[in-house]
Motif scaffolding. Sequence first.
Motif: not given
Length: 430
Positions: A149-153, A186-205
């Motif tokens: 769900n967090l793998e978005i553009s 490389s294991a960092w990509r297995t964490s959902p937190l790695s998919l939350i960007p700081s920019k571009p972003s939004n208040a919820d993220a």
Amino acid sequence: MAWLPKVGAMDWSAIAKSHHPDVEQQYGLKQDQGLLDFVAVFMVDFNDDVLMHRCLIEFYADLIEQVKDVSIDGSRTSSVSLDFLISWGLHARSAAYYLEPNNPAHDPVDKTFLYSVSCRYLSIYTSTYPNHFLASSDLERVLVRLSRNLEISPARWAHAESPKHDLHLVASLPRTALLPQGPSTSAWRTSPLSLIPSKPSNADALNTLATVFHGPLRIQTITYSAGGPTTTSPDLHEGIESAAARVLYFLYLNHNRKLFSDLVYHAETVALKETALAAIRSVTAVVTANWSPLPGADSIPNSASGVSSLPAEHDFESMLPRPPTATPTSGVLAILAPPSLEYTLPYLLRPAQAFTNLVGGRGDTESAAYNIAVAKFEALRALHGRLKDLVVERPGEGFEEMEETVGRRVREGAWAQEGDVGGRIATMEL
């Protein structure tokens, strides 16, 4: 249904046990079933009423949140309310609308209206019963679902509707569940937190990042000893979570060195008030973070859930990209270290943007500027408080001058000086 969890929190047997068998049997209840069985299982016909089904799942969430009595079998990872839902299959059914949204057994209308409330149920479950969740099969299913769900553009992160339900679930998970599944970089990509960007972003993220990075609330266990002094000790779960929060922060920072550059950019974009406030909240969360060093192998009992997920200190360092940043054990030291230092401290010391000279009146922009200025000033005050503690704890290490500089800025107040003529409004990058 709203009052039943409140009564159950006071006396579980009052709602769970049979009190009038002759009356209860007339409504289809068996000998050992009580009012709770009737309300939770039999009373609501949800098959053709999605709104009642939604109310029912909300009732289940309130039940496990408010009734936390130890399970009948003595397990401290569960409760009588959670055991009740599991025994009837209601726990799995409530979670399925989030974990299995494409299940053919789900009605399309139910899937649309029950997705968010199912996610809320899981959020309450994972935050209220973290050890039970970590030992269950739901852990892997939740992580897989979040990763999808967090793998978005980037464009969707910036301009589309925020995946707020998924982000709320991320913020509710035990932090040990967010750790990478392996000791390699490389294991960092297995964490959902790695998919939350700081920019571009939004208040919820950004609010999600702030919650994860800050660590758990401080909990002290008070021990009263007859004839001896009263002692306090930190909560075991808090120690695990605070160590995991530190690991997650530095993993995220080392894989995203522009984190604080992005946060300052968002904080100065007054046109996007909620995002700016969330960015400042993220900075404050690190300043006031509740962190602790990674525990040694012999410092925590083997029965403590989540310990096996924590890496040893040398394994943690090997998970960081080269060259790694410094990894201090407190949030204020992390703020005062690169790459945060060159962005965060100058931003906090700068006077707030007032926009007092806007043509056409103040309106919403002035309100946004005021709210952001107050949040920024509170972040500065939090930093000053932590610096004063450092001066006492580590005298002669150079924190005195920094504390004096920040203290002088705090005494000037939120509006240290008038804004530039005409004001300046930060704009979004297209």
